[in-house]
Design a protein around this motif. Sequence first.
Motif, PDB file in Angstrom:
ATOM      1  N   GLY A  13     -36.831  31.468 -30.352  1.00 29.96           N
ATOM      2  CA  GLY A  13     -36.152  32.285 -31.360  1.00 29.96           C
ATOM      3  C   GLY A  13     -35.048  31.499 -32.031  1.00 29.96           C
ATOM      4  O   GLY A  13     -34.131  31.018 -31.367  1.00 29.96           O
ATOM      5  N   ALA A  14     -35.156  31.330 -33.349  1.00 30.66           N
ATOM      6  CA  ALA A  14     -34.158  30.550 -34.093  1.00 30.66           C
ATOM      7  C   ALA A  14     -33.404  31.419 -35.084  1.00 30.66           C
ATOM      8  O   ALA A  14     -33.333  31.134 -36.270  1.00 30.66           O
ATOM      9  CB  ALA A  14     -34.812  29.359 -34.785  1.00 30.66           C
ATOM     10  N   VAL A  16     -29.449  33.488 -35.232  1.00 30.95           N
ATOM     11  CA  VAL A  16     -28.111  32.959 -34.960  1.00 30.95           C
ATOM     12  C   VAL A  16     -27.896  32.676 -33.469  1.00 30.95           C
ATOM     13  O   VAL A  16     -27.274  31.675 -33.101  1.00 30.95           O
ATOM     14  CB  VAL A  16     -27.016  33.901 -35.548  1.00 30.95           C
ATOM     15  CG1 VAL A  16     -26.887  35.196 -34.771  1.00 30.95           C
ATOM     16  CG2 VAL A  16     -25.681  33.190 -35.635  1.00 30.95           C
ATOM     17  N   GLY A  18     -30.221  31.877 -31.117  1.00 29.36           N
ATOM     18  CA  GLY A  18     -30.998  30.708 -30.681  1.00 29.36           C
ATOM     19  C   GLY A  18     -30.433  29.417 -31.246  1.00 29.36           C
ATOM     20  O   GLY A  18     -30.359  28.388 -30.562  1.00 29.36           O
ATOM     21  N   VAL A  50     -27.947  40.049 -44.441  1.00 30.86           N
ATOM     22  CA  VAL A  50     -27.129  41.161 -43.937  1.00 30.86           C
ATOM     23  C   VAL A  50     -25.715  41.167 -44.501  1.00 30.86           C
ATOM     24  O   VAL A  50     -25.000  42.149 -44.376  1.00 30.86           O
ATOM     25  CB  VAL A  50     -27.106  41.212 -42.397  1.00 30.86           C
ATOM     26  CG1 VAL A  50     -28.512  41.363 -41.861  1.00 30.86           C
ATOM     27  CG2 VAL A  50     -26.417  40.023 -41.792  1.00 30.86           C
ATOM     28  N   SER A 118     -44.301  28.635 -35.083  1.00 26.44           N
ATOM     29  CA  SER A 118     -44.767  28.430 -33.701  1.00 26.44           C
ATOM     30  C   SER A 118     -44.382  29.647 -32.865  1.00 26.44           C
ATOM     31  O   SER A 118     -43.191  29.946 -32.726  1.00 26.44           O
ATOM     32  CB  SER A 118     -44.094  27.193 -33.099  1.00 26.44           C
ATOM     33  OG  SER A 118     -44.394  26.057 -33.868  1.00 26.44           O
ATOM     34  N   ALA A 162     -34.100  34.016 -27.099  1.00 27.53           N
ATOM     35  CA  ALA A 162     -33.331  34.240 -28.332  1.00 27.53           C
ATOM     36  C   ALA A 162     -34.203  34.968 -29.340  1.00 27.53           C
ATOM     37  O   ALA A 162     -34.073  34.789 -30.547  1.00 27.53           O
ATOM     38  CB  ALA A 162     -32.826  32.914 -28.885  1.00 27.53           C
ATOM     39  N   ASN A 167     -38.635  39.384 -26.359  1.00 22.85           N
ATOM     40  CA  ASN A 167     -40.082  39.136 -26.248  1.00 22.85           C
ATOM     41  C   ASN A 167     -40.415  38.171 -25.115  1.00 22.85           C
ATOM     42  O   ASN A 167     -41.384  38.365 -24.386  1.00 22.85           O
ATOM     43  CB  ASN A 167     -40.624  38.566 -27.569  1.00 22.85           C
ATOM     44  CG  ASN A 167     -40.487  39.551 -28.703  1.00 22.85           C
ATOM     45  OD1 ASN A 167     -40.400  40.752 -28.476  1.00 22.85           O
ATOM     46  ND2 ASN A 167     -40.439  39.068 -29.931  1.00 22.85           N
ATOM     47  N   MET A 398     -23.420  39.294 -35.911  1.00 21.08           N
ATOM     48  CA  MET A 398     -23.601  37.838 -35.830  1.00 21.08           C
ATOM     49  C   MET A 398     -22.480  37.125 -35.086  1.00 21.08           C
ATOM     50  O   MET A 398     -22.720  36.132 -34.405  1.00 21.08           O
ATOM     51  CB  MET A 398     -23.814  37.259 -37.217  1.00 21.08           C
ATOM     52  CG  MET A 398     -25.116  37.796 -37.811  1.00 21.08           C
ATOM     53  SD  MET A 398     -25.484  37.153 -39.414  1.00 21.08           S
ATOM     54  CE  MET A 398     -26.028  35.532 -39.009  1.00 21.08           C
TER      55      MET A 398
END
Length: 452
Positions: A13-14, A16, A18, A50, A118, A162, A167, A398
């Motif tokens: 997860g990329a 904020v 990650g 956001v 990915s 992240a 998940n 965030m």
Amino acid sequence: MATLHHYEIVVIGAGVGGICAALAAGRLRRRVLLIDCGKEAGGTGVHTSVSLVCKFRGTDGTVINNGIHRELFPQAYAVGRGLFGEEDDVPTYDEQELKAAYQKLLEREPYVTVWTDSEATEVFTEQRVNASGEKSRRILGVEVVKGKQLRIRVTGDQFLDATADGNLSAMAGADFQLGREQDGKMQTATVTFKMSGFRTSLLQNPNVRTWKGIHALRRELTGYYEQMKALGQTNNPRPSVLCFPYPDGQSLLFNSTAVTDVDPTNQESVDRGMAEGVRQAAELIEAVKRHPAFADATVDFIAPKLGIREGRRVVGEYMLTADDCLTARTFDDMVAACAYSLDIHDPLGGASKLTPIQEPGYYHIPYRSLIAKGWDNLLLSSRCISGSHEAHSSYRIMSGVSAIGEAAGTAAALALWLRKEDVREVSAARIRYVLQTAGQFVEGNVEKVTLG
Ligand SMILES: Cc1cc2nc3c(=O)[nH]c(=O)nc-3n(C[C@H](O)[C@H](O)[C@H](O)COP(=O)(O)OP(=O)(O)OC[C@H]3O[C@@H](n4cnc5c(N)ncnc54)[C@H](O)[C@@H]3O)c2cc1C
């Protein structure tokens, strides 16, 4: 047959959380793989857009997030004491600038490899019994599908969830909770959109960059929206219009659609939510354009991704509660802090409810809330940390998630430096020492660590 890769730290997860985790761990010279299923890194803060840089100061102005968050949103730190006074500018950001900042920081970091497009689709685990006879579990690796076709097996020493919705943890078999206690419902989801080209001279208060100006504008636009509602021309359950100025004051980000009953763990539900959000956005644009100042305004974009506020909350070694947040609770094992109110967008679609944090205006996030319960090498590094539905409504912003990510990445790197297979054996005092050395705000005693 899947190809095989090994990294010391694998971050799935990329967004904020990650990105901050990967940067923190990479800066401590551990080999990190950062994976995201999207075409680009950035997550919700970039692809949902956001806008608001939520409060990151205590009531007396003390900055309680002075870490990577500051590198991402430098302009928000430069403005006054950031206490949200009516005459102050609204601290907002442009999602394209945030995307560029992420790219620059990640490209500059030689220890971090980024794979986009990915998706982690499967997790391999083992159960172990430690020296005291207690059972614990470990992630050995993940299966990643790159570009929808190539299957890659990635093994690692430490794994960070992240994914925002937990998940990775769910695939591994970790316990989680979903929704509020009484009925399992989650906060509403939103499709945001951006508009430009409005005539400020036709507004009651032309300076929409200030809180006073944006509040006045919201009231004006709400009048047109209420007329539309009265005529039954929209099903949007939100009672009023919510919008924020872009930093240049020339554009607005509307965060004002409200889709109920979206379950992020179910793709069909997300797709349905997106369709409903786009429909509501179109209705709202029509209402806004009825204001003379917006007659020639243009829609720059409708966000490509449904903004999902809430998903799985993984059960950790400690579950942060609403009371912990509201009473500004401190913890001996604090590794992050958050100053934002509880902010629940009514799961049934009504108004959002903001409840501020008591003096000194911020609370601690304990390290135990970042550790998936019963897992040796699974750290939570996004809004999926261990907390209640109400507590999550605060730290999900965030600033909160970046501090969480930075702490989780630091903890994972320290586990490697200290040769600890179990993240629970890394003390919070040591994590704080390293965070503090990097400039981050921490409270509590620190224990010096020498790396390398
Ligand atoms: C409409 C809306 C408005 C908001 N307004 C504000 C605001 O004004 N200010 C504020 O500070 N916060 C706001 N928030 C909250 C905040 O933006 C998010 O909570 C925060 O950005 C979440 O960050 P994250 O890192 O936890 O998750 P995300 O940014 O969602 O990142 C998670 C990433 O994980 C990836 N992923 C998931 N599963 C997999 C997998 N299996 N394999 C690979 N990758 C995977 C996703 O593609 C995604 O990029 C808002 C949220 C919403 C929805």
